[in-house]
Scaffold this active site. Structure first.
Site, short mmCIF file in Angstrom:
data_model
loop_
_atom_site.label_atom_id
_atom_site.label_comp_id
_atom_site.label_asym_id
_atom_site.label_seq_id
_atom_site.Cartn_x
_atom_site.Cartn_y
_atom_site.Cartn_z
N ARG A 148 0.87 -1.17 0.00
CA ARG A 148 0.00 0.00 0.00
C ARG A 148 0.91 1.22 0.00
O ARG A 148 1.99 1.21 0.59
CB ARG A 148 -0.89 0.01 1.23
CG ARG A 148 -1.81 -1.20 1.36
CD ARG A 148 -2.59 -1.14 2.67
NE ARG A 148 -3.51 -2.28 2.81
CZ ARG A 148 -3.20 -3.42 3.43
NH1 ARG A 148 -1.99 -3.55 3.97
NH2 ARG A 148 -4.07 -4.39 3.51
N LYS A 172 -1.78 -2.83 8.08
CA LYS A 172 -2.98 -2.44 8.83
C LYS A 172 -3.07 -3.21 10.13
O LYS A 172 -2.72 -4.39 10.20
CB LYS A 172 -4.23 -2.72 7.98
CG LYS A 172 -4.45 -1.72 6.85
CD LYS A 172 -5.78 -1.96 6.18
CE LYS A 172 -6.08 -0.89 5.13
NZ LYS A 172 -7.37 -1.11 4.48
N HIS A 250 -2.24 2.53 -6.09
CA HIS A 250 -3.14 1.40 -5.84
C HIS A 250 -3.28 0.52 -7.08
O HIS A 250 -3.43 -0.69 -6.97
CB HIS A 250 -4.50 1.92 -5.39
CG HIS A 250 -5.22 0.95 -4.49
ND1 HIS A 250 -4.70 0.51 -3.29
CD2 HIS A 250 -6.41 0.31 -4.63
CE1 HIS A 250 -5.54 -0.33 -2.73
NE2 HIS A 250 -6.59 -0.47 -3.52
N ARG A 253 -0.49 -1.79 -7.20
CA ARG A 253 -0.73 -2.89 -6.24
C ARG A 253 -1.64 -3.95 -6.87
O ARG A 253 -1.39 -5.14 -6.74
CB ARG A 253 -1.37 -2.31 -4.98
CG ARG A 253 -1.78 -3.31 -3.91
CD ARG A 253 -2.20 -2.56 -2.65
NE ARG A 253 -3.03 -3.31 -1.73
CZ ARG A 253 -2.57 -4.12 -0.78
NH1 ARG A 253 -1.26 -4.29 -0.64
NH2 ARG A 253 -3.39 -4.75 0.04
N HIS A 276 -3.86 -8.98 3.26
CA HIS A 276 -5.30 -9.08 3.46
C HIS A 276 -5.59 -10.02 4.62
O HIS A 276 -5.09 -11.14 4.64
CB HIS A 276 -6.00 -9.63 2.21
CG HIS A 276 -6.03 -8.66 1.07
ND1 HIS A 276 -6.22 -9.06 -0.24
CD2 HIS A 276 -5.89 -7.31 1.03
CE1 HIS A 276 -6.20 -8.00 -1.03
NE2 HIS A 276 -6.01 -6.92 -0.28
N TYR A 285 -9.66 -10.70 -7.28
CA TYR A 285 -8.75 -10.76 -8.42
C TYR A 285 -9.04 -11.96 -9.33
O TYR A 285 -8.68 -11.96 -10.50
CB TYR A 285 -7.30 -10.82 -7.94
CG TYR A 285 -6.88 -9.53 -7.28
CD1 TYR A 285 -6.55 -8.41 -8.04
CD2 TYR A 285 -6.83 -9.41 -5.90
CE1 TYR A 285 -6.19 -7.22 -7.44
CE2 TYR A 285 -6.47 -8.23 -5.29
CZ TYR A 285 -6.16 -7.13 -6.06
OH TYR A 285 -5.80 -5.95 -5.46
#
Length: 307
Positions: A148, A172, A250, A253, A276, A285
């Site tokens: 990110r 995150k 992004h 990414r 994730h 995806y």
């Protein structure tokens, strides 16, 4: 003033108890301040809002042509805020509780073709000055790791010196993950690091005040901003003959993930590298690859040309 002070208390709680990132806190603040401004025109305070006030606010967002996804985010911010007020005993109900969020259609991620990605990288590799050397390192890292952009700009130089083959990233929720580095990314990174000190302010160089950011800047944050990285990528896209609307951190990414899957990587590995927490986030995806899979069946299945 009471309403704004309670928003500040909410943000402090999210930072201290939930470990919310700076980006998350800024998003909550923007949403809640917008809600407060709307209610001010109605003679109401955010901490005293009723379900009717919230519905009127959502109607206002719709009138401004904000997408269902954006409206849902605003509603989520309000829900968390009112839950906080209930926990603090400031109110005993959540006016968002019975309001359904707008329906959001599943949107497929945009991504670059392999050819366009190569064009972008080839242009970046033709670096002549220190700014271009830095940009080359940024592009190589984004595409090689799927970071990110917030993770990229908050990297410390020390994180690149532990093992030349990998990066340890704080993502995150303050979760660490390891991402591999390609040879080309490592080479671009090493070339840039040799010139990294030149991006420190002259005063910091003299005083030895190096905060350790991999991509230092003279701005308030001390490091390159997400916005600036986006600007640099669009400038590179124009130079590469690519529509700048097709390029963003992004999107690189997304290209990282899509190109890996196209070349046989398994979904679990891609999930771990992207950071994730839920594999369902990564599974989007597979929808991007649907056309390619259909072509594989049509081109190679023994029954596809019969009838």
């Amino acid at each position: 003033m009471v309403g704004s002070s309670r928003i500040s208390l909410f943000l402090e709680m999210m930072a201290a108890e939930r470990g919310a990132s700076l980006n998350t806190l800024q998003a909550y603040q923007r949403d809640l301040e917008r809600f407060a401004d709307f209610l001010k025109g109605q003679g109401q305070r955010p901490d005293r809002a009723t379900p009717s006030d919230v519905r009127s606010y959502l109607e206002d967002l719709t009138a401004e042509d904000l997408s269902p996804r954006t409206q849902a985010r605003h509603l989520s911010s309000l829900k968390q805020y009112f839950l906080f007020l209930m926990e603090e005993g400031i109110r005993n109900d959540n006016p968002v509780g019975e309001i359904n969020p707008p329906k959001i259609g599943q949107s497929l991620p945009k991504f670059l073709s392999v050819d366009d990605t190569e064009r972008l990288l080839d242009t970046a590799r033709d670096a002549k000055d220190k700014e271009e050397v830095r940009l080359h390192a940024l592009v190589e890292l984004l595409y090689a790791t799927g970071l990110r952009v917030s993770e990229l700009v908050s990297l410390k130089a020390s994180q690149t010196q532990r093992d030349p083959r990998i990066l340890t990233v704080l993502g995150k929720g303050n979760k660490e993950r390891i991402v591999p580095l390609s040879l080309s990314a490592r080479e671009a990174l090493d070339t840039y690091i040799a010139q990294r000190q030149t991006f420190l302010s002259s005063g910091d160089q003299v005083a030895g005040h190096d905060q350790g950011w991999l991509f230092p800047s003279r701005g308030k944050s001390g490091h390159l901003t997400r916005h600036r990285v986006g600007q640099l990528l669009k400038e590179l896209a124009i130079k590469s003959g690519i529509d700048p609307k097709k390029i963003s951190p992004h999107i690189l990414r997304h290209a990282f993930a899509t190109h890996l899957l196209e070349n046989g990587a398994d979904l679990r590995s891609v999930q771990k590298m992207l950071g994730h927490s839920d594999i369902s986030t990564t599974q989007i995806y597979t929808h991007v690859l649907q056309d390619r899979l259909q072509r594989l069946v049509l081109d190679h299945h023994p029954l596809s040309n019969k009838g």
